[in-house]
Design a protein around this motif. Structure first.
Motif, PDB file in Angstrom:
ATOM      1  N   ARG A 177       1.051   6.787   8.117  1.00  0.00           N
ATOM      2  CA  ARG A 177       0.200   5.938   7.270  1.00  0.00           C
ATOM      3  C   ARG A 177      -0.665   5.049   8.144  1.00  0.00           C
ATOM      4  NH1 ARG A 177       2.124   3.334   1.800  1.00  0.00           N
ATOM      5  NH2 ARG A 177       2.126   5.572   1.467  1.00  0.00           N
ATOM      6  N   ASP A 215      -0.735  11.121   5.831  1.00  0.00           N
ATOM      7  CA  ASP A 215      -0.448  10.176   4.749  1.00  0.00           C
ATOM      8  C   ASP A 215      -1.728   9.374   4.521  1.00  0.00           C
ATOM      9  OD1 ASP A 215       1.708   9.126   2.918  1.00  0.00           O
ATOM     10  OD2 ASP A 215       1.156   7.253   3.885  1.00  0.00           O
ATOM     11  N   MET A 216      -1.628   8.323   3.743  1.00  0.00           N
ATOM     12  CA  MET A 216      -2.813   7.527   3.419  1.00  0.00           C
ATOM     13  C   MET A 216      -3.534   7.093   4.695  1.00  0.00           C
ATOM     14  SD  MET A 216      -1.531   5.111   0.338  1.00  0.00           S
ATOM     15  CE  MET A 216      -2.944   4.073   0.087  1.00  0.00           C
ATOM     16  N   LEU A 237      -2.497  20.474   2.706  1.00  0.00           N
ATOM     17  CA  LEU A 237      -1.859  20.111   1.441  1.00  0.00           C
ATOM     18  C   LEU A 237      -2.744  19.250   0.552  1.00  0.00           C
ATOM     19  CD1 LEU A 237      -0.385  16.997   1.937  1.00  0.00           C
ATOM     20  CD2 LEU A 237       0.851  18.436   3.506  1.00  0.00           C
ATOM     21  N   ASP A 238      -3.628  18.445   1.176  1.00  0.00           N
ATOM     22  CA  ASP A 238      -4.496  17.615   0.333  1.00  0.00           C
ATOM     23  C   ASP A 238      -5.633  18.437  -0.272  1.00  0.00           C
ATOM     24  OD1 ASP A 238      -3.078  15.271   0.446  1.00  0.00           O
ATOM     25  OD2 ASP A 238      -3.998  14.629   2.313  1.00  0.00           O
ATOM     26  N   THR A 249       0.396  17.878  -3.944  1.00  0.00           N
ATOM     27  CA  THR A 249       1.189  16.812  -4.545  1.00  0.00           C
ATOM     28  C   THR A 249       0.793  16.590  -6.009  1.00  0.00           C
ATOM     29  OG1 THR A 249       1.446  15.823  -2.382  1.00  0.00           O
ATOM     30  CG2 THR A 249       1.917  14.407  -4.266  1.00  0.00           C
ATOM     31  N   GLY A 264      -7.472   9.292  -5.189  1.00  0.00           N
ATOM     32  CA  GLY A 264      -7.540   9.870  -3.842  1.00  0.00           C
ATOM     33  C   GLY A 264      -7.044  11.299  -3.875  1.00  0.00           C
ATOM     34  N   ASN A 265      -6.421  11.734  -2.787  1.00  0.00           N
ATOM     35  CA  ASN A 265      -5.959  13.118  -2.712  1.00  0.00           C
ATOM     36  C   ASN A 265      -4.986  13.462  -3.832  1.00  0.00           C
ATOM     37  OD1 ASN A 265      -7.308  13.951  -0.310  1.00  0.00           O
ATOM     38  ND2 ASN A 265      -5.930  12.612   0.831  1.00  0.00           N
ATOM     39  N   VAL A 266      -4.000  12.593  -4.029  1.00  0.00           N
ATOM     40  CA  VAL A 266      -2.980  12.872  -5.043  1.00  0.00           C
ATOM     41  C   VAL A 266      -3.567  12.694  -6.446  1.00  0.00           C
ATOM     42  CG1 VAL A 266      -0.743  12.131  -5.967  1.00  0.00           C
ATOM     43  CG2 VAL A 266      -1.131  12.142  -3.492  1.00  0.00           C
ATOM     44  N   ASN A 294      -8.706   4.640 -11.571  1.00  0.00           N
ATOM     45  CA  ASN A 294      -9.295   3.553 -10.792  1.00  0.00           C
ATOM     46  C   ASN A 294      -9.260   3.865  -9.311  1.00  0.00           C
ATOM     47  OD1 ASN A 294      -6.739   2.936  -9.880  1.00  0.00           O
ATOM     48  ND2 ASN A 294      -6.691   0.852 -10.698  1.00  0.00           N
ATOM     49  N   ASP A 295      -9.924   3.020  -8.553  1.00  0.00           N
ATOM     50  CA  ASP A 295      -9.758   2.976  -7.103  1.00  0.00           C
ATOM     51  C   ASP A 295      -9.865   1.502  -6.749  1.00  0.00           C
ATOM     52  OD1 ASP A 295     -12.470   2.388  -7.131  1.00  0.00           O
ATOM     53  OD2 ASP A 295     -13.093   4.384  -6.492  1.00  0.00           O
ATOM     54  N   ALA A 313      -0.856   6.309  -8.110  1.00  0.00           N
ATOM     55  CA  ALA A 313      -1.062   7.257  -6.999  1.00  0.00           C
ATOM     56  C   ALA A 313      -1.799   6.589  -5.845  1.00  0.00           C
ATOM     57  CB  ALA A 313      -1.819   8.491  -7.496  1.00  0.00           C
ATOM     58  N   ALA A 314      -1.416   5.332  -5.555  1.00  0.00           N
ATOM     59  CA  ALA A 314      -2.073   4.644  -4.425  1.00  0.00           C
ATOM     60  C   ALA A 314      -1.042   3.883  -3.592  1.00  0.00           C
ATOM     61  CB  ALA A 314      -3.190   3.736  -4.926  1.00  0.00           C
ATOM     62  N   ASN A 315      -0.859   2.592  -3.891  1.00  0.00           N
ATOM     63  CA  ASN A 315      -0.114   1.705  -2.978  1.00  0.00           C
ATOM     64  C   ASN A 315       1.334   1.469  -3.416  1.00  0.00           C
ATOM     65  OD1 ASN A 315      -2.500   1.310  -1.603  1.00  0.00           O
ATOM     66  ND2 ASN A 315      -3.122  -0.256  -3.046  1.00  0.00           N
ATOM     67  N   ASN A 326       4.235   6.874  -3.184  1.00  0.00           N
ATOM     68  CA  ASN A 326       5.581   6.540  -2.717  1.00  0.00           C
ATOM     69  C   ASN A 326       5.857   5.072  -3.024  1.00  0.00           C
ATOM     70  OD1 ASN A 326       6.394   9.055  -1.559  1.00  0.00           O
ATOM     71  ND2 ASN A 326       4.874   8.702   0.036  1.00  0.00           N
TER      72      ASN A 326
HETATM   73  P1  NAD Z   1      -5.697   8.586  -0.434  1.00  0.00           P
HETATM   74  O1  NAD Z   1      -6.016   7.637   0.658  1.00  0.00           O
HETATM   75  O2  NAD Z   1      -6.355   9.917  -0.478  1.00  0.00           O
HETATM   76  O3  NAD Z   1      -6.012   7.915  -1.862  1.00  0.00           O
HETATM   77  C1  NAD Z   1      -5.629   6.635  -2.206  1.00  0.00           C
HETATM   78  C2  NAD Z   1      -6.578   6.169  -3.307  1.00  0.00           C
HETATM   79  O4  NAD Z   1      -6.107   4.931  -3.783  1.00  0.00           O
HETATM   80  C3  NAD Z   1      -8.021   5.933  -2.854  1.00  0.00           C
HETATM   81  O5  NAD Z   1      -8.887   6.484  -3.821  1.00  0.00           O
HETATM   82  C4  NAD Z   1      -8.179   4.420  -2.858  1.00  0.00           C
HETATM   83  O6  NAD Z   1      -9.471   3.986  -3.219  1.00  0.00           O
HETATM   84  C5  NAD Z   1      -7.200   4.047  -3.947  1.00  0.00           C
HETATM   85  N1  NAD Z   1      -6.718   2.685  -3.840  1.00  0.00           N
HETATM   86  C6  NAD Z   1      -6.430   1.952  -2.750  1.00  0.00           C
HETATM   87  N2  NAD Z   1      -6.031   0.722  -3.106  1.00  0.00           N
HETATM   88  C7  NAD Z   1      -6.054   0.702  -4.458  1.00  0.00           C
HETATM   89  C8  NAD Z   1      -5.738  -0.271  -5.411  1.00  0.00           C
HETATM   90  N3  NAD Z   1      -5.314  -1.476  -5.060  1.00  0.00           N
HETATM   91  N4  NAD Z   1      -5.870   0.047  -6.706  1.00  0.00           N
HETATM   92  C9  NAD Z   1      -6.295   1.262  -7.084  1.00  0.00           C
HETATM   93  N5  NAD Z   1      -6.604   2.224  -6.221  1.00  0.00           N
HETATM   94  C10 NAD Z   1      -6.476   1.944  -4.928  1.00  0.00           C
HETATM   95  O7  NAD Z   1      -4.115   8.712  -0.441  1.00  0.00           O
HETATM   96  P2  NAD Z   1      -3.237   9.888  -1.046  1.00  0.00           P
HETATM   97  O8  NAD Z   1      -2.994  10.910  -0.019  1.00  0.00           O
HETATM   98  O9  NAD Z   1      -3.790  10.289  -2.370  1.00  0.00           O
HETATM   99  O10 NAD Z   1      -1.842   9.135  -1.242  1.00  0.00           O
HETATM  100  C11 NAD Z   1      -1.657   8.222  -2.309  1.00  0.00           C
HETATM  101  C12 NAD Z   1      -0.187   7.855  -2.415  1.00  0.00           C
HETATM  102  O11 NAD Z   1       0.589   9.034  -2.626  1.00  0.00           O
HETATM  103  C13 NAD Z   1       0.444   7.220  -1.177  1.00  0.00           C
HETATM  104  O12 NAD Z   1       1.473   6.365  -1.619  1.00  0.00           O
HETATM  105  C14 NAD Z   1       1.058   8.383  -0.451  1.00  0.00           C
HETATM  106  O13 NAD Z   1       2.109   7.990   0.412  1.00  0.00           O
HETATM  107  C15 NAD Z   1       1.592   9.156  -1.632  1.00  0.00           C
HETATM  108  N6  NAD Z   1       1.814  10.561  -1.355  1.00  0.00           N
HETATM  109  C16 NAD Z   1       0.819  11.341  -0.896  1.00  0.00           C
HETATM  110  C17 NAD Z   1       1.055  12.681  -0.694  1.00  0.00           C
HETATM  111  C18 NAD Z   1      -0.046  13.603  -0.298  1.00  0.00           C
HETATM  112  O14 NAD Z   1       0.178  14.811  -0.367  1.00  0.00           O
HETATM  113  N7  NAD Z   1      -1.227  13.128   0.072  1.00  0.00           N
HETATM  114  C19 NAD Z   1       2.338  13.217  -0.911  1.00  0.00           C
HETATM  115  C20 NAD Z   1       3.333  12.390  -1.399  1.00  0.00           C
HETATM  116  C21 NAD Z   1       3.061  11.052  -1.611  1.00  0.00           C
END
Ligand code: NAD
Length: 368
Positions: A43, A109-110, A139-140, A145, A175-177, A196-197, A248-250, A272
């Motif tokens: 991360r 990860d993020m 995977l993304d 996911t 985001g990705n998820v 949202n983002d 699906a963010a923080n 997570n």
């Molecule tokens: P990413 O960076 O692609 O996307 C995160 C998104 O969240 C972005 O669009 C960002 O603008 C948004 N964001 C950030 N802060 C925010 C807030 N305060 N409110 C609303 N939106 C907000 O990350 P990701 O890969 O999609 O991962 C997201 C979460 O899923 C993380 O917790 C990550 O650990 C978990 N995760 C990801 C995967 C994976 O395959 N990528 C797998 C399992 C778990």
């Protein structure tokens, strides 16, 4: 570091990384490697803490165990702003500093992507989440996911008598998820009413056009660039009228404060640790079904484990559907029979496999 607790399964190693030449500051937590070398993401965030990395590593231990893959749990954090930092020297220094910890296989990860996994691979010869052109299962890009979140939703929604077709879904973080989950939900006939983002929330009770939404976010940078819908403050998404909520963010975004405002009947943890333990208990009392992270979002790490074994994306997607749906059924069954919270039910099942493994193999076993 003192705030990181030890228990009967870990963490085995907690390391703080510091390299003034590259500017790298980071943390690695290897939680438990009884089942195999640990897979866990790196991360990149300005605010990532050792405790957060430990909690994420523990989530990986649980996730990998219950997903039936032969990997332990670990996680790493690089303290940097992914939008402004020069990531290549940081990742190369990170890789060199973990070269000797060969029971840890880093993944994305993020704040990072498959390019970062290539830098690690070049330095130390091990990482997952590589680009397809280099033999990886990205995977993304594949949406592994988000795909798994929707597979989980099919079982969990049925459990609460909610047809997925027409269900109103809100997704925090496109985001990705989040984006992949939105697309796969739409394929199942669900209606994405809010996303949202970090810049704000877009809401339309009649449903957003997912294709246009994802394009607006990717090409213009924000969900607020979507033409249509109402614009609302970021955190209002948790209180909107919907059936399914996917954080699906923080971490820790749903807590005791805002849990009372949640209207959804089902929460699927795409991120997570997005819901505090206290909030999970409060939501359960109100009859909201919350499927924990290590069940709902296992699609990504399953895809990573399949890449490590040189399997195809098709094999991985089939495994993701079967395993996540079977696990969702298993924990819901245990919840009913033993009056447990879903997280506790899942942890018992995950710990069973780890503890059985520990009868035969030490957790400090050296994986090569
Ligand atoms: P990413 O960076 O692609 O996307 C995160 C998104 O969240 C972005 O669009 C960002 O603008 C948004 N964001 C950030 N802060 C925010 C807030 N305060 N409110 C609303 N939106 C907000 O990350 P990701 O890969 O999609 O991962 C997201 C979460 O899923 C993380 O917790 C990550 O650990 C978990 N995760 C990801 C995967 C994976 O395959 N990528 C797998 C399992 C778990």
């Amino acid at each position: 570091m003192t705030s990181i607790p030890n228990d009967s399964i870990g963490p085995a190693k907690v390391l703080r990384l510091y390299d003034p030449q590259s500017g790298l500051r980071g943390v690695v937590v290897v939680d438990n490697v009884t089942l195999g070398p640990a897979i866990g993401g790196v991360r990149v965030s300005p605010s990532v803490t050792p405790l957060e990395v430990f909690r994420l590593a523990r989530a990986m231990t649980m996730k990998n165990s219950i997903a039936g893959i032969d990997h332990g749990g670990a996680k790493a954090g690089i303290i940097a702003d992914p939008h402004t930092a020069d990531l290549e020297p940081l990742f190369r220094a990170f890789a060199r500093m973990i070269a000797g910890i060969d029971e840890y296989i880093p993944g994305p990860d993020m704040g990072c992507d498959e390019q970062a996994m290539v830098w690690i691979q070049e330095e130390i010869g091990r990482s997952v989440g590589l680009p397809a052109e280099l033999g990886g299962l990205p995977l993304d890009l594949l949406g592994a996911t988000g795909f798994g979140v929707v597979a989980c939703a099919e079982v969990a929604a049925q459990e609460i008598g909610l047809p997925l077709k027409g269900a109103r879904v809100a997704i925090q973080g496109l985001g990705n998820v989040g984006a992949a989950a939105a697309c796969f939900f739409a394929e199942k006939g669900a209606s994405i009413v809010a996303v949202n983002d970090r810049s704000g929330t877009i809401f339309d009770p009649d449903g957003l056009d997912v294709g246009r939404l994802v394009t607006a976010k990717r090409q213009q940078g924000s969900v607020l660039d979507y033409a249509g819908g109402q614009r609302l403050p970021v955190d209002e998404i948790f209180a909107l009228d919907c059936d399914i909520l996917v954080p699906a963010a923080n971490p820790d975004v749903i807590d005791l404060q805002n849990a009372a405002q949640v209207k959804a009947k089902l929460i699927l943890q795409g991120a997570n640790i997005p819901v505090t333990l206290e909030a999970e208990a409060a939501l359960a009392k109100r009859g909201v079904l919350v499927v924990p992270d290590f069940i709902a979002n296992a699609g990504g790490v399953i895809m990573a484990a399949m890449e490590y074994r040189r399997k195809s994306a098709e094999v991985a997607f089939t495994y993701i559907t079967q395993m996540i749906q079977a696990n969702t059924e298993r924990i819901l069954d245990k919840v009913k029979k033993e009056d447990l919270l879903p997280r506790a039910a899942g942890e018992l099942l995950a710990r069973e496999r780890i503890e059985t493994g520990m009868k035969y193999r030490s957790w400090s076993h050296k994986w090569r």
